[in-house]
Design a protein around this motif. Structure first.
Motif, mmCIF file in Angstrom:
data_model
loop_
_atom_site.group_PDB
_atom_site.id
_atom_site.type_symbol
_atom_site.label_atom_id
_atom_site.label_comp_id
_atom_site.label_asym_id
_atom_site.label_seq_id
_atom_site.Cartn_x
_atom_site.Cartn_y
_atom_site.Cartn_z
ATOM 1 N N THR A 186 48.182 31.027 51.467
ATOM 2 C CA THR A 186 48.673 30.474 50.200
ATOM 3 C C THR A 186 48.958 31.604 49.220
ATOM 4 O O THR A 186 48.659 32.771 49.488
ATOM 5 C CB THR A 186 47.648 29.513 49.570
ATOM 6 N N ALA A 187 49.472 31.235 48.059
ATOM 7 C CA ALA A 187 49.740 32.215 47.001
ATOM 8 C C ALA A 187 48.465 32.907 46.527
ATOM 9 O O ALA A 187 48.526 34.001 45.968
ATOM 10 C CB ALA A 187 50.419 31.524 45.817
ATOM 11 N N TYR A 188 47.296 32.296 46.789
ATOM 12 C CA TYR A 188 46.026 32.872 46.344
ATOM 13 C C TYR A 188 45.475 33.914 47.319
ATOM 14 O O TYR A 188 44.536 34.625 47.011
ATOM 15 C CB TYR A 188 44.991 31.769 46.102
ATOM 16 N N ARG A 189 46.045 33.959 48.523
ATOM 17 C CA ARG A 189 45.653 34.942 49.560
ATOM 18 C C ARG A 189 44.158 34.917 49.850
ATOM 19 O O ARG A 189 43.537 35.954 50.045
ATOM 20 C CB ARG A 189 46.104 36.337 49.164
ATOM 21 N N GLY A 190 43.599 33.736 49.842
ATOM 22 C CA GLY A 190 42.181 33.568 50.147
ATOM 23 C C GLY A 190 41.608 32.389 49.399
ATOM 24 O O GLY A 190 42.258 31.815 48.523
ATOM 25 N N ARG A 191 40.399 32.030 49.787
ATOM 26 C CA ARG A 191 39.749 30.862 49.193
ATOM 27 C C ARG A 191 39.490 31.060 47.707
ATOM 28 O O ARG A 191 39.194 32.165 47.252
ATOM 29 C CB ARG A 191 38.426 30.590 49.890
#
Length: 150
Positions: free
Chosen positions: A55-60
């Motif tokens: 995702t755009a967050y590149r991680g949880r």
């Protein structure tokens, strides 16, 4: 910075505009899991590293409302404290919160309506110096303490 009131909560007459309280909470794997269970929000961006990494967050990232709940802890236990009842809350999220981040939940009294016993609170969440969320809460505050039981 104020401390919790010895009785557990401030009454209306003890509050003043500008009073500030904070609580620092570390976001952990366990807290995220418990919040998912309590809220029934198992969005994979919170629970699945393989999914979240794409995702755009590149991680949880933590649930936004998990971080916001730390502000609720300040309102319910420090400022105003025991007896305060939420009437409304607005929130804006500015940055994600991740496992291991320490969120500082800061609550500031911004207005007092003595006629209605309502207090407006500026609510902020910070990770380090970064503002991750902010908003405004309106709470009803007791005018007097309950007498001690005999």
């Amino acid at each position: 910075m104020i401390e919790p009131h010895p009785t557990g909560g401030y009454i209306l007459e003890e509050l003043a505009v500008g009073m500030v309280a904070e609580k620092r909470v570390t976001v952990t794997e366990g807290r995220i899991g418990q919040f998912a269970e309590a809220s029934d929000d198992f969005n994979p961006v919170h629970m699945d590293e393989a999914f979240a990494s794409k995702t755009a967050y590149r991680g949880r990232i933590a649930h936004g409302l998990l971080s916001a709940s730390f502000g609720s802890a300040v309102v319910g236990t420090i400022l105003p404290g025991a007896g305060a009842i939420y009437l409304s809350q607005s929130l804006a999220f500015h940055r994600p919160v991740r496992i291991g981040d320490v969120v500082t939940a800061r609550v500031t009294v911004s207005a007092i309506d003595e006629a209605s016993a309502r207090v407006t609170l500026r609510c902020e969440g910070l990770v380090g110096d970064d503002l991750v969320m902010d908003g405004e809460a309106v709470v009803r505050v007791p005018r007097r303490r309950r007498p001690a039981k005999a």
